[in-house]
Design an enzyme around this catalytic site. Structure first.
Site, PDB file in Angstrom:
ATOM      1  N   MET A 170     -11.377   4.019  -4.845  1.00 19.01           N
ATOM      2  CA  MET A 170     -11.418   5.459  -5.070  1.00 19.01           C
ATOM      3  C   MET A 170     -10.286   6.213  -4.360  1.00 19.01           C
ATOM      4  O   MET A 170     -10.230   7.428  -4.434  1.00 19.01           O
ATOM      5  CB  MET A 170     -12.776   6.020  -4.638  1.00 19.01           C
ATOM      6  CG  MET A 170     -13.904   5.584  -5.552  1.00 19.01           C
ATOM      7  SD  MET A 170     -13.682   6.208  -7.238  1.00 19.01           S
ATOM      8  CE  MET A 170     -14.952   5.264  -8.089  1.00 19.01           C
ATOM      9  N   ASN A 173     -21.654   8.205  -3.604  1.00 18.57           N
ATOM     10  CA  ASN A 173     -22.136   7.669  -2.329  1.00 18.57           C
ATOM     11  C   ASN A 173     -21.043   6.998  -1.488  1.00 18.57           C
ATOM     12  O   ASN A 173     -21.172   6.926  -0.272  1.00 18.57           O
ATOM     13  CB  ASN A 173     -23.260   6.667  -2.651  1.00 18.57           C
ATOM     14  CG  ASN A 173     -23.639   5.819  -1.465  1.00 18.57           C
ATOM     15  OD1 ASN A 173     -24.286   6.295  -0.535  1.00 18.57           O
ATOM     16  ND2 ASN A 173     -23.214   4.552  -1.463  1.00 18.57           N
ATOM     17  N   SER A 205     -23.884  14.163   4.840  1.00 17.59           N
ATOM     18  CA  SER A 205     -24.287  13.785   6.196  1.00 17.59           C
ATOM     19  C   SER A 205     -24.594  15.037   7.002  1.00 17.59           C
ATOM     20  O   SER A 205     -24.131  16.134   6.662  1.00 17.59           O
ATOM     21  CB  SER A 205     -23.112  13.036   6.820  1.00 17.59           C
ATOM     22  OG  SER A 205     -23.224  12.994   8.207  1.00 17.59           O
ATOM     23  N   TYR A 226     -13.895  12.756   8.839  1.00 17.07           N
ATOM     24  CA  TYR A 226     -15.104  12.470   8.053  1.00 17.07           C
ATOM     25  C   TYR A 226     -15.913  13.748   7.855  1.00 17.07           C
ATOM     26  O   TYR A 226     -16.339  14.082   6.743  1.00 17.07           O
ATOM     27  CB  TYR A 226     -15.915  11.407   8.803  1.00 17.07           C
ATOM     28  CG  TYR A 226     -17.273  11.083   8.232  1.00 17.07           C
ATOM     29  CD1 TYR A 226     -17.404  10.304   7.090  1.00 17.07           C
ATOM     30  CD2 TYR A 226     -18.437  11.542   8.857  1.00 17.07           C
ATOM     31  CE1 TYR A 226     -18.661   9.992   6.584  1.00 17.07           C
ATOM     32  CE2 TYR A 226     -19.690  11.239   8.355  1.00 17.07           C
ATOM     33  CZ  TYR A 226     -19.795  10.463   7.225  1.00 17.07           C
ATOM     34  OH  TYR A 226     -21.036  10.161   6.718  1.00 17.07           O
ATOM     35  N   SER A 227     -16.095  14.481   8.961  1.00 15.62           N
ATOM     36  CA  SER A 227     -16.857  15.721   8.901  1.00 15.62           C
ATOM     37  C   SER A 227     -16.200  16.712   7.925  1.00 15.62           C
ATOM     38  O   SER A 227     -16.878  17.381   7.141  1.00 15.62           O
ATOM     39  CB  SER A 227     -16.921  16.305  10.316  1.00 15.62           C
ATOM     40  OG  SER A 227     -17.604  17.510  10.328  1.00 15.62           O
ATOM     41  N   LYS A 271     -17.035  15.913   4.409  1.00 13.85           N
ATOM     42  CA  LYS A 271     -18.435  16.182   4.058  1.00 13.85           C
ATOM     43  C   LYS A 271     -18.692  17.689   3.946  1.00 13.85           C
ATOM     44  O   LYS A 271     -19.453  18.129   3.078  1.00 13.85           O
ATOM     45  CB  LYS A 271     -19.373  15.532   5.079  1.00 13.85           C
ATOM     46  CG  LYS A 271     -19.330  14.004   5.064  1.00 13.85           C
ATOM     47  CD  LYS A 271     -19.748  13.423   3.717  1.00 13.85           C
ATOM     48  CE  LYS A 271     -19.928  11.916   3.731  1.00 13.85           C
ATOM     49  NZ  LYS A 271     -20.295  11.368   2.420  1.00 13.85           N
ATOM     50  N   LEU A 301     -28.279   9.493  11.293  1.00 18.12           N
ATOM     51  CA  LEU A 301     -27.786   8.134  11.532  1.00 18.12           C
ATOM     52  C   LEU A 301     -28.727   7.123  10.875  1.00 18.12           C
ATOM     53  O   LEU A 301     -29.928   7.108  11.141  1.00 18.12           O
ATOM     54  CB  LEU A 301     -27.701   7.869  13.050  1.00 18.12           C
ATOM     55  CG  LEU A 301     -27.148   6.508  13.465  1.00 18.12           C
ATOM     56  CD1 LEU A 301     -25.726   6.292  12.940  1.00 18.12           C
ATOM     57  CD2 LEU A 301     -27.173   6.365  14.993  1.00 18.12           C
ATOM     58  N   ASP A 323     -29.460   2.976   9.706  1.00 26.69           N
ATOM     59  CA  ASP A 323     -29.149   1.678  10.322  1.00 26.69           C
ATOM     60  C   ASP A 323     -28.404   0.707   9.402  1.00 26.69           C
ATOM     61  O   ASP A 323     -28.752  -0.465   9.285  1.00 26.69           O
ATOM     62  CB  ASP A 323     -30.412   1.027  10.904  1.00 26.69           C
ATOM     63  CG  ASP A 323     -31.441   0.658   9.829  1.00 26.69           C
ATOM     64  OD1 ASP A 323     -31.174   0.876   8.622  1.00 26.69           O
ATOM     65  OD2 ASP A 323     -32.511   0.150  10.185  1.00 26.69           O
ATOM     66  N   THR A 324     -27.343   1.184   8.766  1.00 20.88           N
ATOM     67  CA  THR A 324     -26.482   0.268   7.999  1.00 20.88           C
ATOM     68  C   THR A 324     -25.631  -0.519   8.995  1.00 20.88           C
ATOM     69  O   THR A 324     -25.381  -0.059  10.113  1.00 20.88           O
ATOM     70  CB  THR A 324     -25.538   1.039   7.060  1.00 20.88           C
ATOM     71  OG1 THR A 324     -24.744   1.921   7.852  1.00 20.88           O
ATOM     72  CG2 THR A 324     -26.309   1.858   6.041  1.00 20.88           C
TER      73      THR A 324
HETATM   74  P1  NAP Z   1     -21.081   1.669   3.955  1.00 20.78           P
HETATM   75  O1  NAP Z   1     -22.143   0.705   4.278  1.00 20.78           O
HETATM   76  O2  NAP Z   1     -19.807   1.651   4.745  1.00 20.78           O
HETATM   77  O3  NAP Z   1     -20.740   1.514   2.394  1.00 20.78           O
HETATM   78  C1  NAP Z   1     -19.661   2.191   1.852  1.00 20.78           C
HETATM   79  C2  NAP Z   1     -19.528   1.795   0.398  1.00 20.78           C
HETATM   80  O4  NAP Z   1     -18.339   2.418  -0.133  1.00 20.78           O
HETATM   81  C3  NAP Z   1     -19.367   0.306   0.196  1.00 20.78           C
HETATM   82  O5  NAP Z   1     -19.996  -0.078  -0.998  1.00 20.78           O
HETATM   83  C4  NAP Z   1     -17.867   0.125   0.088  1.00 20.78           C
HETATM   84  O6  NAP Z   1     -17.624  -1.045  -0.649  1.00 20.78           O
HETATM   85  C5  NAP Z   1     -17.473   1.400  -0.660  1.00 20.78           C
HETATM   86  N1  NAP Z   1     -16.090   1.783  -0.410  1.00 20.78           N
HETATM   87  C6  NAP Z   1     -15.421   1.782   0.765  1.00 20.78           C
HETATM   88  N2  NAP Z   1     -14.151   2.186   0.572  1.00 20.78           N
HETATM   89  C7  NAP Z   1     -14.034   2.425  -0.755  1.00 20.78           C
HETATM   90  C8  NAP Z   1     -12.938   2.830  -1.572  1.00 20.78           C
HETATM   91  N3  NAP Z   1     -11.724   3.083  -1.067  1.00 20.78           N
HETATM   92  N4  NAP Z   1     -13.145   2.967  -2.915  1.00 20.78           N
HETATM   93  C9  NAP Z   1     -14.365   2.703  -3.446  1.00 20.78           C
HETATM   94  N5  NAP Z   1     -15.425   2.327  -2.727  1.00 20.78           N
HETATM   95  C10 NAP Z   1     -15.251   2.173  -1.387  1.00 20.78           C
HETATM   96  O7  NAP Z   1     -21.595   3.197   4.032  1.00 20.78           O
HETATM   97  P2  NAP Z   1     -23.088   3.765   4.159  1.00 20.78           P
HETATM   98  O8  NAP Z   1     -23.399   3.899   5.585  1.00 20.78           O
HETATM   99  O9  NAP Z   1     -23.996   3.030   3.250  1.00 20.78           O
HETATM  100  O10 NAP Z   1     -22.844   5.244   3.604  1.00 20.78           O
HETATM  101  C11 NAP Z   1     -23.208   5.630   2.285  1.00 20.78           C
HETATM  102  C12 NAP Z   1     -23.224   7.151   2.226  1.00 20.78           C
HETATM  103  O11 NAP Z   1     -24.167   7.636   3.191  1.00 20.78           O
HETATM  104  C13 NAP Z   1     -21.880   7.798   2.577  1.00 20.78           C
HETATM  105  O12 NAP Z   1     -21.639   8.884   1.740  1.00 20.78           O
HETATM  106  C14 NAP Z   1     -22.068   8.248   4.007  1.00 20.78           C
HETATM  107  O13 NAP Z   1     -21.254   9.364   4.336  1.00 20.78           O
HETATM  108  C15 NAP Z   1     -23.554   8.623   3.994  1.00 20.78           C
HETATM  109  N6  NAP Z   1     -24.121   8.628   5.338  1.00 20.78           N
HETATM  110  C16 NAP Z   1     -24.311   7.444   6.017  1.00 20.78           C
HETATM  111  C17 NAP Z   1     -24.845   7.490   7.303  1.00 20.78           C
HETATM  112  C18 NAP Z   1     -25.098   6.243   8.104  1.00 20.78           C
HETATM  113  O14 NAP Z   1     -25.466   6.378   9.290  1.00 20.78           O
HETATM  114  N7  NAP Z   1     -24.970   5.056   7.540  1.00 20.78           N
HETATM  115  C19 NAP Z   1     -25.152   8.713   7.901  1.00 20.78           C
HETATM  116  C20 NAP Z   1     -24.932   9.884   7.183  1.00 20.78           C
HETATM  117  C21 NAP Z   1     -24.428   9.822   5.892  1.00 20.78           C
HETATM  118  P3  NAP Z   1     -16.216  -1.804  -0.692  1.00 20.78           P
HETATM  119  O15 NAP Z   1     -15.747  -1.934   0.725  1.00 20.78           O
HETATM  120  O16 NAP Z   1     -16.559  -3.091  -1.363  1.00 20.78           O
HETATM  121  O17 NAP Z   1     -15.319  -0.964  -1.521  1.00 20.78           O
END
Ligand code: NAP
Length: 325
Positions: free
Chosen positions: A129, A155, A206, A219-220, A223, A253, A255-256
């Site tokens: 992306m 996402n 977020s 990042y902020s 968002k 936050l 727990d990924t």
């Molecule tokens: P994650 O585990 O890091 O997953 C990110 C996803 O995006 C992966 O599928 C990754 O797959 C893909 N991605 C990364 N770079 C990309 C690129 N350049 N083009 C296309 N795809 C890409 O993240 P997550 O924690 O699940 O977060 C998902 C959403 O939740 C996000 O919008 C995040 O801001 C939000 N969020 C998460 C948390 C948290 O604590 N985890 C908190 C608040 C909000 P590939 O690397 O295979 O491309």
């Protein structure tokens, strides 16, 4: 694999990678299987908030389950984390899904598990992306495979360090492309299709997109930009009487793997379960909610945000460990 009759196919390439990285071909694959019901969802209920929706209902009688069964879903960032869990929930509900991310090997595994869990159809497309062409290609692919779209779930996020601002403007520009501009481009390509189906546009954001926190400057910013753009677009759709709903999801936050690794020793807060976060997002989209908060009490925080800004900032900073950064 418990999937029904299916076939897999791969091919085609035109999406490019960021400068300095090896070129990423846009690859596609698909599998199909017979329809399944949404029964059999098993998620821990232990830590669920007191007045959240009961996950138990999702096992068989949750209302929106019917609206998701057979729904056509395009899900970005589906290879890991919250996106991967959303893919599994949509599958249990019997949706037809297009998954996208960069890593084909992970997408292939997620696709196979989706089929086992009951997805009606699953396809995937590899796309980076950070390439301005990728969003349109992905929406085109989804339309071709699913014949329409009911839910677009935005996402994905690009990798970003969790630390003090170091002046790297180029990184901020790149992250804006991945986390913000690609969302705008995906949404604009999909809007006419969602208008036809009276569909849902689900934007994963977020708490740092509502309240600024340390170590998340770029990042902020991405968002906050999502809130500005999609909340304004929500007005415009209403004024044009277009029945497309926009659901902004505010997560704390979670727990990924990635989030835990990045925040280890740097924050004094506990992470919430990823499967519940994923289900909350899906429920928000299916019930056409304007905003979704997970955990639930983030909504209260956001309401109080501007009441006592000085005290608020001191409290926020006390949750972060500066010495270990
Ligand atoms: P994650 O585990 O890091 O997953 C990110 C996803 O995006 C992966 O599928 C990754 O797959 C893909 N991605 C990364 N770079 C990309 C690129 N350049 N083009 C296309 N795809 C890409 O993240 P997550 O924690 O699940 O977060 C998902 C959403 O939740 C996000 O919008 C995040 O801001 C939000 N969020 C998460 C948390 C948290 O604590 N985890 C908190 C608040 C909000 P590939 O690397 O295979 O491309």
């Amino acid at each position: 694999m418990a999937a029904g009759p299916g076939s897999a196919a791969g091919g085609a390439s035109h999406v490019t990678s960021p400068p300095g990285e090896p070129s990423l071909p846009l690859k596609v694959a698909d599998l199909q299987t017979g329809a399944r019901s949404c029964k059999g969802l098993s998620v821990s209920l232990d830590s669920y908030p007191p007045w959240g929706f009961p996950l138990e209902c999702c096992r068989n009688e949750w209302g929106p389950c019917d609206s998701i069964s057979g729904a056509r879903v395009l899900l970005t960032g589906a290879s890991t984390g919250i996106g991967e869990q959303m893919a599994y929930h949509y599958s249990r509900f019997g949706a037809e899904i297009v998954l996208t991310a960069r890593r084909g090997t992970l997408l292939q595994k997620v696709m196979e598990k989706c089929l086992q869990l009951g997805a009606k159809k699953v396809f995937y497309i590899q796309a980076d992306m950070s390439s301005p062409q990728a969003p349109e290609e992905v929406v085109h692919f989804a339309l071709q495979k699913l014949g329409g779209l009911d839910h677009l779930v935005l996402n994905h996020i690009g990798g970003t360090p969790f630390r003090m601002w170091d002046g790297d403007v180029e990184h901020t520009r790149w992250l804006m492309q991945v986390n913000f501009l690609s969302y705008v481009a995906l949404a604009s390509a999909a809007l006419p299709i969602l208008a036809e189906s009276k569909g849902s546009l689900i934007v994963v954001s977020s708490l740092t997109g509502k309240i600024s926190t340390p170590f998340t400057t770029s990042y902020s910013a991405t968002k906050f930009a999502l809130d500005g753009f999609f909340s304004s677009l929500r007005h415009e759709l209403a004024m044009q009487k277009q029945d497309v709903c926009i659901t902004l999801c505010i997560l704390g936050l979670i727990d990924t793997e990635m989030a835990l690794e990045k925040t280890r020793d740097k924050v004094y807060m506990s992470a919430y379960p990823v499967a519940e976060a994923a289900l909350t997002i899906i429920k928000g989209g299916a019930t056409r909610a304007r905003e979704v908060f997970y955990p639930w009490w983030l909504e209260l925080l956001c309401c109080l945000r501007d009441w006592f800004p000085d005290q608020r900032d001191v409290v926020i900073q006390s949750f972060y460990n500066y010495t270990s950064v």
